[in-house]
Scaffold this motif. Structure first.
Motif, PDB file in Angstrom:
ATOM      1  N   ASP A 217       0.861  -1.190   0.000  1.00 47.84           N
ATOM      2  CA  ASP A 217       0.000   0.000   0.000  1.00 47.84           C
ATOM      3  C   ASP A 217       0.896   1.239   0.000  1.00 47.84           C
ATOM      4  O   ASP A 217       1.246   1.764   1.057  1.00 47.84           O
ATOM      5  CB  ASP A 217      -0.909  -0.003   1.216  1.00 47.84           C
ATOM      6  N   PRO A 218       1.319   1.725  -1.175  1.00 46.20           N
ATOM      7  CA  PRO A 218       2.252   2.868  -1.221  1.00 46.20           C
ATOM      8  C   PRO A 218       1.738   4.092  -0.489  1.00 46.20           C
ATOM      9  O   PRO A 218       2.532   4.869   0.056  1.00 46.20           O
ATOM     10  CB  PRO A 218       2.387   3.136  -2.725  1.00 46.20           C
ATOM     11  N   GLY A 219       0.431   4.265  -0.434  1.00 47.62           N
ATOM     12  CA  GLY A 219      -0.112   5.434   0.246  1.00 47.62           C
ATOM     13  C   GLY A 219       0.186   5.436   1.733  1.00 47.62           C
ATOM     14  O   GLY A 219       0.283   6.501   2.358  1.00 47.62           O
ATOM     15  N   GLN A 220       0.274   4.235   2.336  1.00 54.21           N
ATOM     16  CA  GLN A 220       0.534   4.146   3.771  1.00 54.21           C
ATOM     17  C   GLN A 220       2.001   4.375   4.104  1.00 54.21           C
ATOM     18  O   GLN A 220       2.361   4.496   5.284  1.00 54.21           O
ATOM     19  CB  GLN A 220       0.102   2.762   4.289  1.00 54.21           C
ATOM     20  N   ALA A 221       2.879   4.403   3.090  1.00 54.28           N
ATOM     21  CA  ALA A 221       4.315   4.620   3.341  1.00 54.28           C
ATOM     22  C   ALA A 221       4.623   6.084   3.622  1.00 54.28           C
ATOM     23  O   ALA A 221       5.667   6.397   4.220  1.00 54.28           O
ATOM     24  CB  ALA A 221       5.133   4.135   2.148  1.00 54.28           C
ATOM     25  N   GLU A 222       3.718   6.988   3.209  1.00 56.76           N
ATOM     26  CA  GLU A 222       4.014   8.409   3.387  1.00 56.76           C
ATOM     27  C   GLU A 222       4.175   8.811   4.860  1.00 56.76           C
ATOM     28  O   GLU A 222       5.119   9.547   5.197  1.00 56.76           O
ATOM     29  CB  GLU A 222       2.919   9.253   2.734  1.00 56.76           C
ATOM     30  N   PRO A 223       3.296   8.388   5.809  1.00 59.06           N
ATOM     31  CA  PRO A 223       3.505   8.770   7.220  1.00 59.06           C
ATOM     32  C   PRO A 223       4.863   8.309   7.765  1.00 59.06           C
ATOM     33  O   PRO A 223       5.496   9.021   8.541  1.00 59.06           O
ATOM     34  CB  PRO A 223       2.336   8.085   7.940  1.00 59.06           C
ATOM     35  N   ALA A 224       5.298   7.107   7.340  1.00 62.22           N
ATOM     36  CA  ALA A 224       6.598   6.631   7.809  1.00 62.22           C
ATOM     37  C   ALA A 224       7.715   7.500   7.275  1.00 62.22           C
ATOM     38  O   ALA A 224       8.678   7.822   7.997  1.00 62.22           O
ATOM     39  CB  ALA A 224       6.799   5.171   7.394  1.00 62.22           C
ATOM     40  N   LEU A 225       7.620   7.922   6.021  1.00 60.83           N
ATOM     41  CA  LEU A 225       8.657   8.789   5.453  1.00 60.83           C
ATOM     42  C   LEU A 225       8.662  10.159   6.126  1.00 60.83           C
ATOM     43  O   LEU A 225       9.718  10.759   6.346  1.00 60.83           O
ATOM     44  CB  LEU A 225       8.433   8.943   3.940  1.00 60.83           C
ATOM     45  N   VAL A 226       7.463  10.660   6.467  1.00 58.92           N
ATOM     46  CA  VAL A 226       7.398  11.936   7.187  1.00 58.92           C
ATOM     47  C   VAL A 226       8.065  11.803   8.560  1.00 58.92           C
ATOM     48  O   VAL A 226       8.801  12.690   9.006  1.00 58.92           O
ATOM     49  CB  VAL A 226       5.930  12.390   7.327  1.00 58.92           C
ATOM     50  N   SER A 227       7.827  10.665   9.210  1.00 58.87           N
ATOM     51  CA  SER A 227       8.458  10.444  10.518  1.00 58.87           C
ATOM     52  C   SER A 227       9.976  10.357  10.389  1.00 58.87           C
ATOM     53  O   SER A 227      10.727  10.842  11.235  1.00 58.87           O
ATOM     54  CB  SER A 227       7.910   9.161  11.155  1.00 58.87           C
ATOM     55  N   ILE A 228      10.431   9.720   9.302  1.00 57.25           N
ATOM     56  CA  ILE A 228      11.879   9.642   9.072  1.00 57.25           C
ATOM     57  C   ILE A 228      12.472  11.031   8.890  1.00 57.25           C
ATOM     58  O   ILE A 228      13.529  11.363   9.437  1.00 57.25           O
ATOM     59  CB  ILE A 228      12.168   8.755   7.842  1.00 57.25           C
ATOM     60  N   LYS A 229      11.787  11.851   8.114  1.00 61.55           N
ATOM     61  CA  LYS A 229      12.279  13.214   7.899  1.00 61.55           C
ATOM     62  C   LYS A 229      12.350  13.992   9.204  1.00 61.55           C
ATOM     63  O   LYS A 229      13.345  14.677   9.494  1.00 61.55           O
ATOM     64  CB  LYS A 229      11.351  13.930   6.913  1.00 61.55           C
ATOM     65  N   GLN A 230      11.311  13.885  10.035  1.00 67.50           N
ATOM     66  CA  GLN A 230      11.294  14.624  11.300  1.00 67.50           C
ATOM     67  C   GLN A 230      12.359  14.078  12.256  1.00 67.50           C
ATOM     68  O   GLN A 230      13.037  14.839  12.950  1.00 67.50           O
ATOM     69  CB  GLN A 230       9.914  14.510  11.943  1.00 67.50           C
ATOM     70  N   ALA A 231      12.517  12.751  12.297  1.00 62.82           N
ATOM     71  CA  ALA A 231      13.524  12.170  13.186  1.00 62.82           C
ATOM     72  C   ALA A 231      14.926  12.577  12.778  1.00 62.82           C
ATOM     73  O   ALA A 231      15.779  12.874  13.626  1.00 62.82           O
ATOM     74  CB  ALA A 231      13.392  10.641  13.191  1.00 62.82           C
TER      75      ALA A 231
END
Length: 386
Positions: A217-231
């Motif tokens: 589900d590529p759409g669900q990967a976006e929150p994880a990428l946002v978290s990676i950016k913030q971390a």
């Protein structure tokens, strides 16, 4: 420690100069007091003067024998010499050296012996060579030589002791500086471990989640990428703040708030982004804490949550913070199945949390809970009323 009032000559050169000075004073004084010609200066006179003054070259190595020798030479010089010079100066210098080298009692005995010999010579002579005033002056000079020699020894001892105290103080200062530098390196190492370990662990977990969701589900990967950016952003900010103490250039004051237990929600949110359900419980009135206590509490919570996300395979965790009038207690529980491994292997994370608590005079414990899971507990005192 150096003495600016010391003679420019030292050692053998100083002894040679002193011996020549005594020769000059003996010969010159004799010529001034009794105008005569060098024809009246017999070979015996020259030999006795040369022998007494040459012995002064050895006065530091053999102080007592040199003093005895000059006394004997003077004993022969004054009855036998036709050239009346103050050769007793050589004996006075030797007497000074005996006292200066620590043989004060021997110097006093030699001075008394010299005066007895003078008295005996005057009593056995048909004509008196020294009046009362001259006798008192001679006794005064000999006493002064002994006293000044003792003072010189005491002064050298004082200077040596002062120099040793100065060297000891410098060594203590250097050791204190090295200790502080070592403590600072350990502090920075702990900060780097906590900062990098926490954020990189979150990045690793979020990156794994993003890769897992990318195909399904590529759409669900976006929150994880946002978290990676913030971390990663938070990691860089904390890393700059931690390494700022090593910089030697002026920089603008940091705009980000300092790590604090008051900002514990940010840690909880980051842990939640990694798939861990974390709840926070506060007990007691929340109050401002000393910076070192506040930072230690924050880092302990941060490291504990990092360990949960990396090792525990846990689903939930609870962070409890209890404030009191004397201390603050932080407690982190989880329901992970990897607790046993963390309890038996006290790695850098647990060791760092323990060092932070102990550095503040607090208490720390970490281990399995009877009901399962793992617990980290720290008590950090912030006020001492005793």
């Amino acid at each position: 420690m150096t003495d600016s009032r010391r003679w420019p000559l030292r050692g053998r050169a100083a002894d040679a100069a002193l011996a020549l000075a005594v020769v000059a004073m003996v010969v010159g004084s004799g010529l001034v007091r009794f105008p005569t010609t060098f024809a009246d200066f017999h070979l015996l006179d020259g030999l006795l003067v040369a022998a007494a003054c040459a012995a002064l070259l050895l006065r530091r190595r053999f102080p007592v024998p040199v003093a005895l020798f000059t006394l004997v030479v003077c004993g022969f010089y004054y009855p036998l010499s036709t050239f009346d010079g103050p050769l007793v100066l050589a004996f006075a210098v030797a007497l000074f050296t005996v006292a200066a080298e620590g043989h004060t009692a021997v110097a006093a005995v030699l001075a008394v012996a010299a005066m007895l010999l003078v008295g005996y010579g005057e009593m056995g002579s048909a004509q008196r060579h020294l009046d009362n005033t001259s006798t008192y002056l001679l006794a005064g000079w000999l006493v002064a030589a002994v006293a000044i020699g003792g003072l010189a020894r005491n002064r050298r001892a004082y200077l040596r002791e002062a120099e040793q105290r100065m060297l000891a103080a410098e060594r203590e200062k250097d050791e204190e500086a090295r200790r502080r530098a070592s403590d600072e390196r350990l502090r920075i190492a702990r900060e780097l471990h906590d900062v990098l370990g926490h954020h990189i662990s979150l990045i690793n977990v979020q990156a794994g989640a993003a890769l897992h969701r990318l195909d399904a589900d590529p759409g669900q990967a976006e929150p994880a990428l946002v978290s990676i950016k913030q971390a990663s952003k938070d990691a860089l900010r904390d890393l700059r703040a931690t390494l700022g103490v090593l910089r030697q250039v002026d920089e603008a004051a940091p705009t980000a708030p300092a790590p604090s237990l008051a900002r514990i929600d940010a840690l909880v949110e980051q842990a939640g982004g990694a798939g861990l359900a974390v709840r926070t419980e506060l007990a007691g009135p929340v109050r401002p804490l000393p910076p070192e206590v506040d930072l230690a509490g924050y880092r302990i919570v941060q490291e504990a949550l990092t360990n949960v996300t990396r090792h525990a395979d846990a689903r939930t965790a609870c962070v409890r913070i209890r404030y009191s009038d004397h201390d603050v207690r932080v407690e982190i529980d989880d329901d992970g199945v990897g607790a046993a491994g963390r309890n038996t292997n006290r790695g850098n994370g647990i060791r760092g949390m323990e060092e932070r608590a102990q550095a503040l005079g607090g208490e720390f414990s970490a281990g399995q809970r009877p009901s399962g899971g793992f617990r980290v507990h720290a008590r950090l005192p912030w006020r001492n009323d005793t």
